[in-house]
Design a protein around this motif. Structure first.
Motif, PDB file in Angstrom:
ATOM      1  N   LYS A 134      -5.531  -6.941  -5.212  1.00  0.00           N
ATOM      2  CA  LYS A 134      -4.987  -7.832  -6.227  1.00  0.00           C
ATOM      3  C   LYS A 134      -3.866  -8.693  -5.661  1.00  0.00           C
ATOM      4  O   LYS A 134      -3.758  -9.881  -5.978  1.00  0.00           O
ATOM      5  CB  LYS A 134      -4.483  -7.021  -7.427  1.00  0.00           C
ATOM      6  N   ARG A 135      -3.034  -8.109  -4.795  1.00  0.00           N
ATOM      7  CA  ARG A 135      -1.939  -8.885  -4.215  1.00  0.00           C
ATOM      8  C   ARG A 135      -2.479  -9.979  -3.295  1.00  0.00           C
ATOM      9  O   ARG A 135      -1.981 -11.107  -3.305  1.00  0.00           O
ATOM     10  CB  ARG A 135      -1.006  -7.958  -3.437  1.00  0.00           C
ATOM     11  N   ARG A 176       2.750   1.800  -3.280  1.00  0.00           N
ATOM     12  CA  ARG A 176       1.883   2.260  -4.367  1.00  0.00           C
ATOM     13  C   ARG A 176       1.556   3.741  -4.224  1.00  0.00           C
ATOM     14  O   ARG A 176       1.585   4.491  -5.210  1.00  0.00           O
ATOM     15  CB  ARG A 176       0.587   1.435  -4.383  1.00  0.00           C
ATOM     16  N   TYR A 183       0.843  -1.214   0.000  1.00  0.00           N
ATOM     17  CA  TYR A 183       0.000   0.000   0.000  1.00  0.00           C
ATOM     18  C   TYR A 183       0.870   1.253   0.000  1.00  0.00           C
ATOM     19  O   TYR A 183       0.669   2.171  -0.809  1.00  0.00           O
ATOM     20  CB  TYR A 183      -0.906  -0.041   1.219  1.00  0.00           C
ATOM     21  N   ARG A 199      -6.827  -1.018  -4.199  1.00  0.00           N
ATOM     22  CA  ARG A 199      -7.061  -1.911  -5.343  1.00  0.00           C
ATOM     23  C   ARG A 199      -5.835  -2.789  -5.580  1.00  0.00           C
ATOM     24  O   ARG A 199      -5.966  -4.003  -5.825  1.00  0.00           O
ATOM     25  CB  ARG A 199      -7.396  -1.086  -6.583  1.00  0.00           C
ATOM     26  N   ILE A 200      -4.655  -2.194  -5.511  1.00  0.00           N
ATOM     27  CA  ILE A 200      -3.427  -2.952  -5.720  1.00  0.00           C
ATOM     28  C   ILE A 200      -3.240  -3.988  -4.614  1.00  0.00           C
ATOM     29  O   ILE A 200      -2.847  -5.137  -4.875  1.00  0.00           O
ATOM     30  CB  ILE A 200      -2.214  -2.005  -5.780  1.00  0.00           C
ATOM     31  N   ASP A 230      -6.852   3.691  -5.079  1.00  0.00           N
ATOM     32  CA  ASP A 230      -5.988   3.007  -6.036  1.00  0.00           C
ATOM     33  C   ASP A 230      -5.058   2.036  -5.318  1.00  0.00           C
ATOM     34  O   ASP A 230      -4.872   0.895  -5.762  1.00  0.00           O
ATOM     35  CB  ASP A 230      -5.167   4.031  -6.819  1.00  0.00           C
TER      36      ASP A 230
END
Length: 250
Positions: A226-227, A200, A197, A222-223, A219
């Motif tokens: 996905k991880r 990013r 987090y 979201r990353i 954003d």
């Protein structure tokens, strides 16, 4: 959404591998959703019945009854019963989750709770095997099922989002569950997902200086989502690989 329990293919005529989709876990998660929804609705009724102050828009919508009013007493009693049912449902869901093969991965993923993972698994089914064919799916396909893929936009590829007049082809429940887990993970000091987090947000602070803090935060979540899904997918994949290795040794 998940259909039912599927088995994987059986290369070299070995016995089919049992799916990680657990009908009991799925049923309990659905039941918890139902009870939780009823409890929230009843809590809102109690709030309206007893509210005396205006809402944020300045409109007074409450009736101003106190706890001695018969209707308030009935709603409050039902609310307590629903809270008890919800608590019992959570405990049972957690108990089933502890027996699930992917609970071993959960113990290594700081910030991922038993209830959270159980509800995510209920939404996605088997993270590694497709529900419709029983065949492996890629991590990108899992991301797409959870609405974490990208779609063409005016400025290039953009994060998938609902558009007015168009039906989304992903599971909003799965997307919500993944985001809630991501939020929990980033609150944990020392979590690897917190590091993802922070990295990013540092990246977009340079590449997207026009973004608001809220945009940057969403954003990064979201990353992280996905991880988490990638790691869950890998754990599910390894579960099947270990089964194959055991068969070969036998």
């Amino acid at each position: 959404m998940t259909g039912g329990a599927h088995t994987g293919s059986a290369p070299n005529n070995r016995a089919p591998r049992p799916s990680l989709f657990d009908p009991t876990l799925y049923t309990l998660a659905q039941y918890l959703d139902d009870v939780e929804g009823l409890r929230k609705a009843q809590a809102n009724r109690a709030r309206i019945l007893t509210a005396t102050e205006p809402d944020e828009d300045g409109v007074v919508r409450g009736f101003g009854y106190d706890e001695t009013h018969p209707v308030v007493a009935v709603v409050t009693a039902q609310l307590e019963q629903l809270a008890g049912l919800e608590h019992a449902a959570i405990l049972e869901l957690q108990r089933v989750m502890r027996r699930h093969p992917l609970n071993a991965w959960r113990k290594t993923a700081k910030g991922v709770g038993e209830k959270q993972l159980a509800r995510l698994l209920a939404a996605v089914g088997d993270p590694y095997l497709r529900a419709d064919t029983g065949q492996p799916r890629t991590v990108s396909q899992l991301w797409a099922y959870c609405g974490l893929h990208t779609l063409p936009g005016d400025g290039g590829n953009e994060a998938a989002r609902r558009r007015k007049g168009q039906q989304a082809n992903w599971s909003t429940d799965a997307k919500t569950r993944a985001y809630l887990i991501a939020m929990s993970c980033v609150k944990q000091t020392g979590s690897e997902y917190r590091a993802v987090y922070d990295a990013r947000r540092a990246h977009t602070a340079t590449t997207r200086p026009d973004w608001t803090p809220g945009h940057s935060h969403n954003d990064a979540l979201r990353i992280v989502s996905k991880r988490v899904l990638r790691d869950l997918w890998r754990a599910a994949r390894d579960h099947y690989k270990e089964g194959n290795n055991h068969d070969e040794q036998d």
